[in-house]
Design a protein around this motif. Structure first.
Motif, PDB file in Angstrom:
ATOM      1  N   UNK A  80      16.501 -11.695  19.940  1.00 55.68           N
ATOM      2  CA  UNK A  80      15.067 -11.620  20.210  1.00 55.68           C
ATOM      3  C   UNK A  80      14.299 -11.134  18.977  1.00 55.68           C
ATOM      4  N   UNK A  81      14.692  -9.989  18.447  1.00 55.90           N
ATOM      5  CA  UNK A  81      13.953  -9.435  17.314  1.00 55.90           C
ATOM      6  C   UNK A  81      14.316 -10.120  15.998  1.00 55.90           C
ATOM      7  N   UNK A  82      15.532 -10.616  15.898  1.00 56.49           N
ATOM      8  CA  UNK A  82      15.994 -11.398  14.739  1.00 56.49           C
ATOM      9  C   UNK A  82      15.740 -10.652  13.424  1.00 56.49           C
ATOM     10  N   UNK A  83      16.378  -9.496  13.335  1.00 54.77           N
ATOM     11  CA  UNK A  83      16.227  -8.650  12.149  1.00 54.77           C
ATOM     12  C   UNK A  83      17.528  -7.916  11.890  1.00 54.77           C
ATOM     13  N   UNK A  84      17.707  -7.374  10.680  1.00 53.63           N
ATOM     14  CA  UNK A  84      18.876  -6.527  10.432  1.00 53.63           C
ATOM     15  C   UNK A  84      18.786  -5.254  11.283  1.00 53.63           C
ATOM     16  N   UNK A  85      19.922  -4.760  11.743  1.00 52.97           N
ATOM     17  CA  UNK A  85      19.933  -3.552  12.576  1.00 52.97           C
ATOM     18  C   UNK A  85      20.008  -2.342  11.654  1.00 52.97           C
ATOM     19  N   UNK A  86      18.889  -2.054  10.972  1.00 50.49           N
ATOM     20  CA  UNK A  86      18.878  -1.004   9.955  1.00 50.49           C
ATOM     21  C   UNK A  86      19.200   0.362  10.547  1.00 50.49           C
ATOM     22  N   UNK A  87      18.778   0.607  11.790  1.00 52.30           N
ATOM     23  CA  UNK A  87      19.009   1.913  12.411  1.00 52.30           C
ATOM     24  C   UNK A  87      20.470   2.132  12.766  1.00 52.30           C
ATOM     25  N   UNK A  88      21.276   1.061  12.698  1.00 53.28           N
ATOM     26  CA  UNK A  88      22.718   1.160  12.923  1.00 53.28           C
ATOM     27  C   UNK A  88      23.483   0.558  11.741  1.00 53.28           C
ATOM     28  N   UNK A  89      22.916   0.707  10.555  1.00 52.39           N
ATOM     29  CA  UNK A  89      23.559   0.191   9.352  1.00 52.39           C
ATOM     30  C   UNK A  89      24.932   0.830   9.170  1.00 52.39           C
TER      31      UNK A  89
END
Length: 294
Positions: A80-89
Protein backbone atom coordinates in the motif's frame (compact mmCIF):
# COMPACT_ATOMS: atom_id res chain seq x y z
CA UNK A 1 12.93 25.26 10.64
CA UNK A 2 11.25 21.95 11.34
CA UNK A 3 13.04 18.63 11.81
CA UNK A 4 10.05 16.30 11.67
CA UNK A 5 9.87 13.24 9.45
CA UNK A 6 6.90 11.38 8.06
CA UNK A 7 7.47 7.83 6.86
CA UNK A 8 4.62 8.11 4.34
CA UNK A 9 2.84 10.92 2.55
CA UNK A 10 -0.07 10.48 0.16
CA UNK A 11 1.13 10.57 -3.48
CA UNK A 12 0.18 13.92 -4.99
CA UNK A 13 -0.89 12.27 -8.26
CA UNK A 14 -3.28 9.84 -6.57
CA UNK A 15 -6.95 10.30 -7.60
CA UNK A 16 -9.41 11.42 -4.96
CA UNK A 17 -10.92 7.95 -4.40
CA UNK A 18 -7.49 6.44 -3.71
CA UNK A 19 -6.67 9.20 -1.25
CA UNK A 20 -9.69 8.19 0.85
CA UNK A 21 -10.06 4.45 0.24
CA UNK A 22 -6.40 3.38 -0.06
CA UNK A 23 -3.94 5.94 1.29
CA UNK A 24 -5.82 7.63 4.14
CA UNK A 25 -4.73 6.69 7.67
CA UNK A 26 -8.13 5.18 8.44
CA UNK A 27 -8.03 3.01 5.30
CA UNK A 28 -4.51 1.78 6.01
CA UNK A 29 -5.36 0.96 9.63
CA UNK A 30 -8.33 -1.05 8.31
CA UNK A 31 -6.04 -2.87 5.83
CA UNK A 32 -3.65 -3.69 8.65
CA UNK A 33 -6.43 -5.14 10.81
CA UNK A 34 -7.69 -7.28 7.92
CA UNK A 35 -4.16 -8.55 7.25
CA UNK A 36 -3.72 -9.44 10.93
CA UNK A 37 -7.00 -11.37 10.93
CA UNK A 38 -6.11 -13.21 7.72
CA UNK A 39 -2.61 -14.14 8.87
CA UNK A 40 -3.90 -15.22 12.29
CA UNK A 41 -6.19 -17.71 10.60
CA UNK A 42 -3.13 -19.31 9.02
CA UNK A 43 -1.66 -19.94 12.47
CA UNK A 44 -4.90 -21.55 13.65
CA UNK A 45 -4.55 -24.35 11.09
CA UNK A 46 -1.13 -25.38 12.44
CA UNK A 47 -1.80 -28.69 14.22
CA UNK A 48 -1.24 -28.83 17.94
CA UNK A 49 -2.29 -31.04 20.79
CA UNK A 50 -2.34 -31.35 24.57
CA UNK A 51 1.09 -32.97 24.54
CA UNK A 52 2.78 -29.88 23.09
CA UNK A 53 5.76 -28.80 25.15
CA UNK A 54 5.83 -25.49 26.98
CA UNK A 55 8.37 -24.17 24.48
CA UNK A 56 6.22 -25.17 21.48
CA UNK A 57 3.25 -23.39 23.01
CA UNK A 58 5.46 -20.40 23.64
CA UNK A 59 6.61 -20.34 20.02
CA UNK A 60 3.00 -20.54 18.84
CA UNK A 61 2.12 -17.62 21.11
CA UNK A 62 5.11 -15.72 19.71
CA UNK A 63 3.70 -16.31 16.25
CA UNK A 64 0.38 -14.73 17.16
CA UNK A 65 1.89 -11.92 19.20
CA UNK A 66 4.82 -10.92 17.00
CA UNK A 67 5.08 -12.69 13.65
CA UNK A 68 1.51 -11.98 12.55
CA UNK A 69 1.56 -8.20 13.18
CA UNK A 70 5.10 -7.91 11.79
CA UNK A 71 4.17 -9.66 8.53
CA UNK A 72 0.97 -7.62 8.29
CA UNK A 73 2.95 -4.42 8.75
CA UNK A 74 5.53 -5.33 6.12
CA UNK A 75 2.79 -6.23 3.64
CA UNK A 76 1.01 -2.95 4.36
CA UNK A 77 4.16 -0.90 3.81
CA UNK A 78 5.22 -2.77 0.67
CA UNK A 79 1.82 -3.18 -1.01
CA UNK A 80 0.00 0.00 0.00
CA UNK A 81 2.57 2.58 1.06
CA UNK A 82 5.23 1.27 -1.37
CA UNK A 83 8.24 2.65 0.46
CA UNK A 84 11.37 1.39 2.23
CA UNK A 85 10.64 0.30 5.81
CA UNK A 86 13.08 2.80 7.31
CA UNK A 87 11.68 2.41 10.83
CA UNK A 88 12.62 -1.28 10.68
CA UNK A 89 15.88 -0.91 8.75
CA UNK A 90 18.01 -4.01 9.31
CA UNK A 91 21.18 -1.95 9.66
CA UNK A 92 19.59 -0.23 12.66
CA UNK A 93 18.47 -3.48 14.30
CA UNK A 94 21.63 -4.12 16.35
CA UNK A 95 22.42 -0.59 17.62
CA UNK A 96 18.82 0.54 18.12
CA UNK A 97 17.66 -2.77 19.55
CA UNK A 98 20.58 -2.87 21.99
CA UNK A 99 19.89 0.72 23.05
CA UNK A 100 16.26 -0.16 23.76
CA UNK A 101 17.15 -3.33 25.67
CA UNK A 102 19.64 -1.52 27.92
CA UNK A 103 17.25 1.41 28.48
CA UNK A 104 14.34 -0.88 29.36
CA UNK A 105 16.40 -2.96 31.79
CA UNK A 106 17.85 0.11 33.50
CA UNK A 107 14.54 1.94 33.71
CA UNK A 108 12.67 -0.90 35.35
CA UNK A 109 15.61 -1.65 37.62
CA UNK A 110 15.39 1.96 38.77
CA UNK A 111 11.70 1.42 39.58
CA UNK A 112 12.53 -1.67 41.65
CA UNK A 113 15.43 0.13 43.33
CA UNK A 114 13.18 2.95 44.50
CA UNK A 115 10.53 0.47 45.70
CA UNK A 116 13.23 -1.38 47.66
CA UNK A 117 14.51 1.84 49.22
CA UNK A 118 10.95 2.72 50.24
CA UNK A 119 10.54 -0.69 51.89
CA UNK A 120 7.96 -1.97 49.41
CA UNK A 121 9.98 -4.56 47.42
CA UNK A 122 11.31 -7.65 49.23
CA UNK A 123 13.30 -10.63 47.92
CA UNK A 124 12.31 -13.80 49.80
CA UNK A 125 14.19 -16.39 47.76
CA UNK A 126 15.53 -17.42 44.38
CA UNK A 127 14.26 -19.68 41.63
CA UNK A 128 17.13 -20.54 39.24
CA UNK A 129 14.92 -22.99 37.28
CA UNK A 130 12.45 -20.32 36.18
CA UNK A 131 11.16 -20.76 32.60
CA UNK A 132 13.07 -17.73 31.35
CA UNK A 133 13.26 -18.78 27.69
CA UNK A 134 9.49 -19.00 27.28
CA UNK A 135 9.07 -15.65 29.02
CA UNK A 136 11.72 -14.07 26.79
CA UNK A 137 9.94 -15.34 23.67
CA UNK A 138 6.38 -14.46 24.66
CA UNK A 139 6.09 -11.73 27.30
CA UNK A 140 9.38 -10.16 26.21
CA UNK A 141 9.93 -10.32 22.45
CA UNK A 142 6.37 -11.30 21.58
CA UNK A 143 4.78 -8.35 23.34
CA UNK A 144 7.63 -6.00 22.48
CA UNK A 145 7.48 -6.65 18.74
CA UNK A 146 3.74 -7.07 18.28
CA UNK A 147 2.50 -4.23 20.48
CA UNK A 148 5.05 -1.76 19.12
CA UNK A 149 4.05 -2.59 15.57
CA UNK A 150 0.37 -2.04 16.38
CA UNK A 151 0.53 0.96 18.69
CA UNK A 152 3.56 2.88 17.48
CA UNK A 153 4.11 1.64 13.92
CA UNK A 154 0.44 1.77 12.95
CA UNK A 155 -1.76 3.72 15.36
CA UNK A 156 0.68 6.45 16.43
CA UNK A 157 2.35 6.90 13.04
CA UNK A 158 -0.86 7.07 11.03
CA UNK A 159 -2.67 9.30 13.50
CA UNK A 160 0.32 11.64 13.43
CA UNK A 161 0.13 11.92 9.63
CA UNK A 162 -3.31 13.46 9.80
CA UNK A 163 -3.72 14.99 13.25
CA UNK A 164 -0.15 15.75 14.28
CA UNK A 165 2.13 14.54 17.06
CA UNK A 166 0.23 15.90 20.07
CA UNK A 167 -3.04 14.18 19.23
CA UNK A 168 -1.20 11.01 18.11
CA UNK A 169 0.53 10.86 21.50
CA UNK A 170 -2.80 11.13 23.29
CA UNK A 171 -4.72 8.69 21.08
CA UNK A 172 -2.06 5.96 20.98
CA UNK A 173 -1.44 6.22 24.74
CA UNK A 174 -5.15 5.98 25.61
CA UNK A 175 -5.63 2.94 23.37
CA UNK A 176 -2.51 1.32 24.81
CA UNK A 177 -3.80 1.80 28.34
CA UNK A 178 -7.30 0.64 27.41
CA UNK A 179 -6.22 -2.73 26.01
CA UNK A 180 -4.53 -3.51 29.34
CA UNK A 181 -7.82 -3.11 31.22
CA UNK A 182 -8.65 -6.72 30.31
CA UNK A 183 -5.56 -8.01 32.11
CA UNK A 184 -5.83 -9.82 35.47
CA UNK A 185 -6.09 -7.43 38.39
CA UNK A 186 -6.47 -4.39 36.14
CA UNK A 187 -8.17 -1.27 37.45
CA UNK A 188 -8.92 2.08 35.86
CA UNK A 189 -5.86 3.44 37.67
CA UNK A 190 -3.67 0.65 36.25
CA UNK A 191 -4.87 1.37 32.72
CA UNK A 192 -4.25 5.10 33.17
CA UNK A 193 -0.79 4.44 34.60
CA UNK A 194 0.11 2.20 31.64
CA UNK A 195 -1.16 4.86 29.23
CA UNK A 196 0.97 7.60 30.79
CA UNK A 197 4.15 5.79 31.76
CA UNK A 198 4.41 3.42 28.78
CA UNK A 199 2.07 4.68 26.07
CA UNK A 200 3.43 8.22 26.06
CA UNK A 201 7.03 7.16 26.73
CA UNK A 202 7.19 4.66 23.86
CA UNK A 203 5.47 7.04 21.45
CA UNK A 204 7.98 9.76 22.33
CA UNK A 205 10.84 7.34 21.73
CA UNK A 206 9.48 6.69 18.26
CA UNK A 207 8.93 10.42 17.72
CA UNK A 208 12.56 11.22 18.57
CA UNK A 209 14.28 8.22 16.94
CA UNK A 210 11.82 7.19 14.18
CA UNK A 211 12.97 3.65 14.94
CA UNK A 212 10.67 0.84 16.02
CA UNK A 213 13.69 -1.22 17.10
CA UNK A 214 14.34 1.07 20.08
CA UNK A 215 10.69 0.85 21.14
CA UNK A 216 10.65 -2.92 20.77
CA UNK A 217 13.89 -3.34 22.72
CA UNK A 218 12.75 -1.19 25.63
CA UNK A 219 9.32 -2.83 25.77
CA UNK A 220 10.77 -6.36 25.65
CA UNK A 221 13.47 -5.68 28.27
CA UNK A 222 11.01 -3.93 30.61
CA UNK A 223 8.68 -6.95 30.54
CA UNK A 224 11.44 -9.55 30.82
CA UNK A 225 13.31 -7.85 33.64
CA UNK A 226 10.09 -7.16 35.52
CA UNK A 227 8.85 -10.74 35.43
CA UNK A 228 11.81 -13.06 34.95
CA UNK A 229 14.48 -11.15 36.87
CA UNK A 230 12.57 -9.44 39.68
CA UNK A 231 9.59 -11.82 39.95
CA UNK A 232 6.94 -9.10 39.66
CA UNK A 233 3.66 -9.69 37.76
CA UNK A 234 3.77 -8.24 34.25
CA UNK A 235 0.61 -6.19 33.71
CA UNK A 236 -1.27 -8.53 36.03
CA UNK A 237 0.17 -11.76 34.60
CA UNK A 238 1.88 -13.98 37.16
CA UNK A 239 5.67 -14.02 36.85
CA UNK A 240 8.06 -16.97 37.13
CA UNK A 241 11.15 -15.06 38.20
CA UNK A 242 14.73 -15.83 39.16
CA UNK A 243 14.05 -13.73 42.25
CA UNK A 244 11.05 -14.72 44.36
CA UNK A 245 9.68 -11.45 45.65
CA UNK A 246 6.81 -9.77 47.44
CA UNK A 247 5.68 -6.15 47.62
CA UNK A 248 4.11 -4.45 50.59
CA UNK A 249 2.40 -1.16 51.27
CA UNK A 250 -0.60 0.54 49.69
CA UNK A 251 -1.48 -0.36 46.10
CA UNK A 252 -0.59 3.12 44.85
CA UNK A 253 2.98 2.44 45.96
CA UNK A 254 3.43 -1.31 45.36
CA UNK A 255 1.18 -1.57 42.32
CA UNK A 256 -0.93 -4.27 43.97
CA UNK A 257 -1.75 -7.49 42.13
CA UNK A 258 -1.30 -5.76 38.75
CA UNK A 259 2.42 -5.32 39.37
CA UNK A 260 4.83 -2.41 39.69
CA UNK A 261 3.52 -0.82 36.50
CA UNK A 262 0.57 0.42 38.58
CA UNK A 263 2.93 1.98 41.12
CA UNK A 264 3.30 5.72 41.39
CA UNK A 265 7.07 5.10 41.37
CA UNK A 266 6.95 3.73 37.81
CA UNK A 267 4.61 6.53 36.81
CA UNK A 268 6.95 9.24 38.10
CA UNK A 269 10.20 7.78 36.73
CA UNK A 270 8.73 7.11 33.29
CA UNK A 271 7.09 10.53 33.21
CA UNK A 272 10.43 12.18 33.96
CA UNK A 273 12.00 10.20 31.11
CA UNK A 274 9.15 11.24 28.83
CA UNK A 275 9.63 14.87 29.81
CA UNK A 276 13.32 14.67 28.85
CA UNK A 277 12.42 13.12 25.48
CA UNK A 278 9.82 15.82 24.88
CA UNK A 279 12.42 18.51 25.48
CA UNK A 280 14.67 16.83 22.90
CA UNK A 281 11.80 16.60 20.42
CA UNK A 282 10.90 20.29 20.87
CA UNK A 283 14.49 21.44 20.47
CA UNK A 284 14.94 19.39 17.31
CA UNK A 285 11.59 20.43 15.88
CA UNK A 286 10.48 16.78 15.69
CA UNK A 287 6.82 17.38 16.50
CA UNK A 288 4.64 17.10 13.43
CA UNK A 289 1.85 19.70 13.09
CA UNK A 290 -1.60 18.56 11.94
CA UNK A 291 -2.12 18.20 8.22
CA UNK A 292 -4.12 21.44 7.89
CA UNK A 293 -1.15 23.41 9.28
CA UNK A 294 1.48 21.84 7.06
Amino acid sequence: MHGYQLAFTTPTQAPRWQRWLVFSPVARIAFFVLLVVALSMVFWVIPHGPADSLLIKGLREFGFRAVVPLLAYLLLVKLIERRPVAELSLRRLAPDGALGLVAGALLFSAVVGVLWLLGSYHVVGTHPDAHWLVAAVTVGLGAGIGEEIMFRGVLYRMTEEGLGSWIALLVSALFFGAVHLNNPGATLWAGLAIAIEAGILLALIYLVTRSLWVCMGLHAAWNFVQGTVYGIPVSGTRADGWLVSTRSGPDWLSGGVFGAEASVVALVLCSLTSAALLVVALRRGNLVPPRWRR
